[in-house]
Design a protein around this motif. Sequence first.
Motif, PDB file in Angstrom:
ATOM      1  N   ALA A 170      22.284 -18.421  30.431  1.00 25.62           N
ATOM      2  CA  ALA A 170      22.222 -19.819  30.854  1.00 25.62           C
ATOM      3  C   ALA A 170      21.719 -19.921  32.293  1.00 25.62           C
ATOM      4  O   ALA A 170      20.914 -20.802  32.623  1.00 25.62           O
ATOM      5  CB  ALA A 170      23.594 -20.468  30.714  1.00 25.62           C
ATOM      6  N   THR A 171      22.173 -19.014  33.151  1.00 25.03           N
ATOM      7  CA  THR A 171      21.739 -19.024  34.548  1.00 25.03           C
ATOM      8  C   THR A 171      20.242 -18.771  34.647  1.00 25.03           C
ATOM      9  O   THR A 171      19.532 -19.409  35.441  1.00 25.03           O
ATOM     10  CB  THR A 171      22.511 -17.960  35.354  1.00 25.03           C
ATOM     11  N   SER A 172      19.744 -17.846  33.841  1.00 28.58           N
ATOM     12  CA  SER A 172      18.308 -17.547  33.816  1.00 28.58           C
ATOM     13  C   SER A 172      17.495 -18.790  33.464  1.00 28.58           C
ATOM     14  O   SER A 172      16.527 -19.134  34.161  1.00 28.58           O
ATOM     15  CB  SER A 172      18.031 -16.430  32.811  1.00 28.58           C
ATOM     16  N   ASP A 173      17.894 -19.500  32.419  1.00 31.26           N
ATOM     17  CA  ASP A 173      17.150 -20.698  32.010  1.00 31.26           C
ATOM     18  C   ASP A 173      17.328 -21.838  33.002  1.00 31.26           C
ATOM     19  O   ASP A 173      16.424 -22.658  33.190  1.00 31.26           O
ATOM     20  CB  ASP A 173      17.592 -21.140  30.613  1.00 31.26           C
ATOM     21  N   PHE A 174      18.486 -21.928  33.635  1.00 38.61           N
ATOM     22  CA  PHE A 174      18.707 -22.944  34.662  1.00 38.61           C
ATOM     23  C   PHE A 174      17.715 -22.754  35.817  1.00 38.61           C
ATOM     24  O   PHE A 174      17.082 -23.722  36.278  1.00 38.61           O
ATOM     25  CB  PHE A 174      20.147 -22.842  35.178  1.00 38.61           C
ATOM     26  N   ILE A 175      17.548 -21.519  36.259  1.00 35.50           N
ATOM     27  CA  ILE A 175      16.633 -21.220  37.369  1.00 35.50           C
ATOM     28  C   ILE A 175      15.183 -21.466  36.948  1.00 35.50           C
ATOM     29  O   ILE A 175      14.390 -22.063  37.693  1.00 35.50           O
ATOM     30  CB  ILE A 175      16.832 -19.771  37.854  1.00 35.50           C
ATOM     31  N   ILE A 176      14.833 -21.010  35.731  1.00 35.65           N
ATOM     32  CA  ILE A 176      13.461 -21.181  35.250  1.00 35.65           C
ATOM     33  C   ILE A 176      13.098 -22.659  35.141  1.00 35.65           C
ATOM     34  O   ILE A 176      11.977 -23.075  35.496  1.00 35.65           O
ATOM     35  CB  ILE A 176      13.284 -20.465  33.898  1.00 35.65           C
ATOM     36  N   ALA A 177      14.031 -23.496  34.668  1.00 35.67           N
ATOM     37  CA  ALA A 177      13.763 -24.933  34.562  1.00 35.67           C
ATOM     38  C   ALA A 177      13.511 -25.548  35.935  1.00 35.67           C
ATOM     39  O   ALA A 177      12.621 -26.395  36.100  1.00 35.67           O
ATOM     40  CB  ALA A 177      14.935 -25.629  33.872  1.00 35.67           C
ATOM     41  N   LEU A 178      14.268 -25.115  36.950  1.00 33.70           N
ATOM     42  CA  LEU A 178      14.055 -25.619  38.309  1.00 33.70           C
ATOM     43  C   LEU A 178      12.700 -25.164  38.854  1.00 33.70           C
ATOM     44  O   LEU A 178      12.000 -25.935  39.541  1.00 33.70           O
ATOM     45  CB  LEU A 178      15.173 -25.129  39.227  1.00 33.70           C
ATOM     46  N   LEU A 179      12.312 -23.940  38.538  1.00 32.37           N
ATOM     47  CA  LEU A 179      11.006 -23.444  38.987  1.00 32.37           C
ATOM     48  C   LEU A 179       9.873 -24.228  38.330  1.00 32.37           C
ATOM     49  O   LEU A 179       8.851 -24.495  38.973  1.00 32.37           O
ATOM     50  CB  LEU A 179      10.878 -21.953  38.659  1.00 32.37           C
ATOM     51  N   MET A 180      10.057 -24.613  37.066  1.00 31.08           N
ATOM     52  CA  MET A 180       9.039 -25.419  36.396  1.00 31.08           C
ATOM     53  C   MET A 180       8.911 -26.790  37.046  1.00 31.08           C
ATOM     54  O   MET A 180       7.816 -27.344  37.145  1.00 31.08           O
ATOM     55  CB  MET A 180       9.353 -25.555  34.906  1.00 31.08           C
ATOM     56  N   GLU A 181      10.036 -27.339  37.502  1.00 26.18           N
ATOM     57  CA  GLU A 181       9.981 -28.636  38.164  1.00 26.18           C
ATOM     58  C   GLU A 181       9.221 -28.537  39.489  1.00 26.18           C
ATOM     59  O   GLU A 181       8.437 -29.438  39.849  1.00 26.18           O
ATOM     60  CB  GLU A 181      11.394 -29.156  38.412  1.00 26.18           C
ATOM     61  N   LYS A 182       9.440 -27.451  40.220  1.00 21.16           N
ATOM     62  CA  LYS A 182       8.781 -27.285  41.518  1.00 21.16           C
ATOM     63  C   LYS A 182       7.297 -26.989  41.378  1.00 21.16           C
ATOM     64  O   LYS A 182       6.535 -27.158  42.341  1.00 21.16           O
ATOM     65  CB  LYS A 182       9.467 -26.161  42.292  1.00 21.16           C
ATOM     66  N   THR A 183       6.870 -26.521  40.213  1.00 21.35           N
ATOM     67  CA  THR A 183       5.451 -26.211  39.980  1.00 21.35           C
ATOM     68  C   THR A 183       4.870 -27.181  38.959  1.00 21.35           C
ATOM     69  O   THR A 183       4.074 -26.790  38.099  1.00 21.35           O
ATOM     70  CB  THR A 183       5.300 -24.762  39.487  1.00 21.35           C
ATOM     71  N   PHE A 184       5.282 -28.443  39.070  1.00 23.16           N
ATOM     72  CA  PHE A 184       4.931 -29.441  38.056  1.00 23.16           C
ATOM     73  C   PHE A 184       3.420 -29.578  37.865  1.00 23.16           C
ATOM     74  O   PHE A 184       2.934 -29.794  36.758  1.00 23.16           O
ATOM     75  CB  PHE A 184       5.532 -30.796  38.449  1.00 23.16           C
ATOM     76  N   ARG A 201       7.818 -29.788  28.429  1.00 20.42           N
ATOM     77  CA  ARG A 201       7.070 -30.896  27.820  1.00 20.42           C
ATOM     78  C   ARG A 201       7.254 -32.209  28.563  1.00 20.42           C
ATOM     79  O   ARG A 201       6.609 -33.194  28.250  1.00 20.42           O
ATOM     80  CB  ARG A 201       7.515 -31.076  26.365  1.00 20.42           C
ATOM     81  N   GLY A 202       8.142 -32.239  29.545  1.00 22.57           N
ATOM     82  CA  GLY A 202       8.368 -33.446  30.313  1.00 22.57           C
ATOM     83  C   GLY A 202       9.282 -34.452  29.647  1.00 22.57           C
ATOM     84  O   GLY A 202       9.358 -35.615  30.073  1.00 22.57           O
ATOM     85  N   ARG A 203      10.012 -34.018  28.626  1.00 19.88           N
ATOM     86  CA  ARG A 203      10.912 -34.939  27.920  1.00 19.88           C
ATOM     87  C   ARG A 203      12.203 -35.171  28.693  1.00 19.88           C
ATOM     88  O   ARG A 203      12.835 -36.215  28.566  1.00 19.88           O
ATOM     89  CB  ARG A 203      11.247 -34.387  26.527  1.00 19.88           C
ATOM     90  N   ILE A 204      12.616 -34.184  29.481  1.00 20.96           N
ATOM     91  CA  ILE A 204      13.830 -34.321  30.290  1.00 20.96           C
ATOM     92  C   ILE A 204      13.589 -33.745  31.669  1.00 20.96           C
ATOM     93  O   ILE A 204      12.673 -32.936  31.874  1.00 20.96           O
ATOM     94  CB  ILE A 204      15.048 -33.610  29.642  1.00 20.96           C
ATOM     95  N   LYS A 205      14.425 -34.166  32.611  1.00 25.24           N
ATOM     96  CA  LYS A 205      14.415 -33.585  33.950  1.00 25.24           C
ATOM     97  C   LYS A 205      15.445 -32.451  33.993  1.00 25.24           C
ATOM     98  O   LYS A 205      16.514 -32.549  33.392  1.00 25.24           O
ATOM     99  CB  LYS A 205      14.778 -34.646  34.984  1.00 25.24           C
TER     100      LYS A 205
END
Length: 512
Positions: free
Chosen positions: A79-93, A175-179
Motif C-alpha cells: 500500500a505504501t508503494s502505491d501511495f508514493i507512486i500515485a503522488l509521483l504521478m500527480e507531480k508529473t501530471f 486516468r485522471g478519474r480521482i485525485k
Amino acid sequence: MDFIQGLDFSKIGELLLYHRESPMIFSSGLFFLLFLCFLPIYMLLRKRTLLRIIYVTLFSLYFYYKSSGIFFLLLVAGATSDFIIALLMEKTFHRERLRRFFVILSTCINLGVLGYFKYFNFLVDLGGNFLHFIGGWFGIPVLESITVVHFDIFLPVGISFYTFQTMSYVIDVYRGRIKPLHRWIDYIFYVSFFPQLVAGPIVRAIDFIPQIYRRPLVTRSEFGEALFLIVSGLIKKAVISDYISLNFVDRIFDQPLLYHGVENLLGVYGYALQIYCDFSGYSDMAIGIALLLGFRFNINFDTPFQSATITEFWRRWHISLSTWLKDYLYISMGGNRKGRFRTYINLLITMLLGGLWHGAGAKFILWGALHGVALAIHKFTMHLFPRCKAMGKDMKPFWRVMGVIVTFNFVAFVFIPFRADNMLVVQNVLHQIFYDFQPALIPQIIAGYPYVLAMMLLGYIAHFIPKKVDHRIQGAITASPLVLQAFYLLLIVFIVFQIKSADVQPFIYFQF
C-alpha cells in the motif's frame, strides 16, 4: 477479585495471537467479541476524523494479522508503494511518459508480489514440464531427469482482493478519474478496511474515499438493513453452506465413484449452492458490518442463479470482480470496439485471466475458458438472431424460464473442475452422472439425506423468492425494537453454534 484471579490470562493472550490453522473470520465467536469491544470506542470517535481513521486502521491491521500473521506488513508495504507512486504521478501530471512508467511500475510490483505468492510453484511446474518435453522430444537425458521442487510458500489471505484494489486506485489516478490521497494513513485505511479486506468485495477508491471523511451516522433504516445483511450472511455461510459441505458435498467430491449418478448430480447442485452461500454470505456480512460503521458498499451478488443468459450471470455474480475485469482488462484490450472477432478474443482472454485470478492451476484456467467461450457464443448468437437480444425482464416468460434452467446447469457443471482436486475427479463425477444415474434410488437418497436435502431446498427457495419478500423481512427487522433486534441476532448466533462443526470452516474465497 476471586473471579479475576481465577482467569487464565495466558490463554487469553494465546487466543489473541495469530494461529495459522485457525484464521479469524466473521462467523467466529472471537470476531464478534472483538467487534463488540471495538464498536463503542468507534462511536466515541465519530467527530474525531483523524483519530477514528487511526483507530480503525489499527483494528484492521490486527484483524489481518489474525488472518495472515506477520504478512500484514506485506499489505502495509504494498500500500505504501502505491501511495508514493500515485503522488509521483500527480507531480508529473504533464509528463505522460513518466506517468505511464509509474503506472507500469506499480502494476509490475503488485503482479510480481501476487505472482510469487500465488503462482511461483505453478510456474515452476510449467517450466519443469516444458523442459521434460524438450528433453524427450530431442533426446536430452539431462532435461528429462530434472526434478521439480515445490517450495512451501504461504499464501497471505485476501492478497488477490487487496492487490486488485490497490491496482485500480493507481490506474484511476493515472486516468485522471480521482485525485491521489496526500495522507499515508488515509490510504492505509482504504486498503486495510477490515470488512472487505480478506474476501472482498473489491471496493473502488472512487466510491470509498469520499466516505472516509464523513461523520459516520447510521439511520434506523440503515441499522435494520445492516442487521438483516449480517443475519442473512450468517445463515448462508454458517448454516446452509457449511452444513451441506461437511455432510454431503465434500463426501461426493472426495470419492465420487462410491456414489450413484443421482448423488453426484445432487453434489454438483449442492456445491453450486455452497459456493454461492459461502461467498455471498461473506459479502453480505462485509457490507452489513461496513454499513454499521457508516460506509456503504455496492452489492456484490444479485441472485445470480436467476440469470437467463451467461452474460446476465456475470452481471449478477461477484459483481465487484466482474466489473473490475471489464473496466481494467476487457475495455483496456479494446472491448467490443474493434470488431466482433476481436470482441470474442477479448472475452476469452478476460475470462482466462479471471480464472487464473482464482487460483494457480489448470482447473481454474479451464473454468475461466469455459465461461469465456460461453460468453463469446452468447455474443455471437445475439448477432445472428437480433431478436434474441432481449435480456432480463424483457424476455418472454417461457424463454426466460428455459434460459434460467440452461444457464444454471451450465454454471453448476462448470463448477465441477473448480471444486475437484484433479481432473480424474471431474471425469469420475461426470461418468457417474451420465452412465450410472439410477433414478430408482431417489427415494432411498431422500431417506438417507433428509436434513441435507432440506437445507439445499431451503437455500434454493430463499434464492428464488421475489426480492419484495426480502424487503418485507428487512422492513420487519428495521421496525422492531432494539431489544427484539438484538434477540434476532442472538438467536441466529445460537442456531449457528448448534449446527456448525467443532472447527470453524474458512470461507472458500480465503484461498484466493
